[in-house]
Scaffold this active site. Structure first.
Site, short mmCIF file in Angstrom:
data_model
loop_
_atom_site.label_atom_id
_atom_site.label_comp_id
_atom_site.label_asym_id
_atom_site.label_seq_id
_atom_site.Cartn_x
_atom_site.Cartn_y
_atom_site.Cartn_z
N HIS A 7 0.82 -1.21 0.00
CA HIS A 7 0.00 0.00 0.00
C HIS A 7 0.85 1.27 0.00
O HIS A 7 2.05 1.25 0.34
CB HIS A 7 -0.93 0.01 1.21
CG HIS A 7 -0.18 0.03 2.53
ND1 HIS A 7 0.37 1.18 3.06
CD2 HIS A 7 0.13 -0.96 3.40
CE1 HIS A 7 0.98 0.91 4.20
NE2 HIS A 7 0.84 -0.40 4.43
N GLU A 80 -2.64 -6.70 7.58
CA GLU A 80 -1.33 -6.74 8.24
C GLU A 80 -1.38 -7.60 9.50
O GLU A 80 -2.46 -7.81 10.09
CB GLU A 80 -0.88 -5.31 8.57
CG GLU A 80 0.51 -5.19 9.19
CD GLU A 80 1.64 -5.72 8.30
OE1 GLU A 80 1.69 -6.96 8.09
OE2 GLU A 80 2.46 -4.91 7.85
#
Length: 202
Positions: A7, A80
């Site tokens: 990202h 994550e």
């Protein structure tokens, strides 16, 4: 071909703060970098896009998808690793803690009380990978430690070797041939003046 994308940058990245599963948005730099990734993927045939459910990955994927007329598919398995008590803290403040030293030097033994172990993360990654079609061109937008762990798995390395490579930069694009597990890092590299260029295999 599988294209794994980290990202774009967030304010937490800029301040070197642990994000983990905290839902932090992209900052302006992160949005601009995601737009550059989308521009450089515009001539690549993409069949589908998957993304973590966290907004920093989801926004990156949506920017890429807009160029391809594809709606990213959200998959929580790509989020994550949960960093427990460190989430929201500045890295500098915890670097000398015994748990953090183990996290870096003995990731195979790391087992936080209120977070997620790397073994648990591996289960998520392997579950997701089994569903990828090697015949398709797939973009997956996810997070730094997810990607680091995934590359380790693809190369058949032990978890203790997790940090024996350069870390994954924000908006780095990694190409993986799912038939051979050949990995090419930094397919698009953002140079200091903000120009993206295709690099040769390293």
């Amino acid at each position: 071909m599988l294209y794994i994308v980290r990202h774009g940058v967030t304010e937490y990245n800029a301040k070197r703060m642990f994000q983990g599963t905290l839902d932090i948005p992209l900052n302006e730099e992160g949005i601009a970098a995601a737009e550059l990734v989308a521009h450089n993927l515009k001539d690549v045939d993409i069949d589908r896009i998957y993304t973590s459910d966290l907004k920093r990955a989801r926004t990156t994927a949506e920017i890429i998808g807009a160029k391809k007329n594809l709606v990213p598919m959200i998959d929580p398995r790509l989020r994550e690793i949960h960093m427990g008590k460190w989430q929201g803290k500045v890295k500098f403040h915890i670097e000398q803690e015994p748990d953090y030293i183990q996290f870096r030097e003995q990731p195979h033994l790391y087992a936080p009380q209120h977070g997620e172990s790397f073994h648990e993360l591996i289960e998520r990654i392997e579950s997701f990978q089994r569903e990828i079609c090697p015949e398709e061109n797939t973009v997956v937008v996810t997070h730094g430690l997810v990607i680091l762990t995934w590359l380790n798995l693809l190369e058949g390395k032990e978890l203790v070797e997790l940090y024996h490579r350069d870390f994954i930069e924000n908006c780095e694009v990694i190409a993986v041939d799912m038939k051979t597990n050949h990995i090419q890092r930094n397919v698009f590299h953002l140079d200091p003046v903000g120009v993206w260029a295709i690099e040769k295999d390293k």
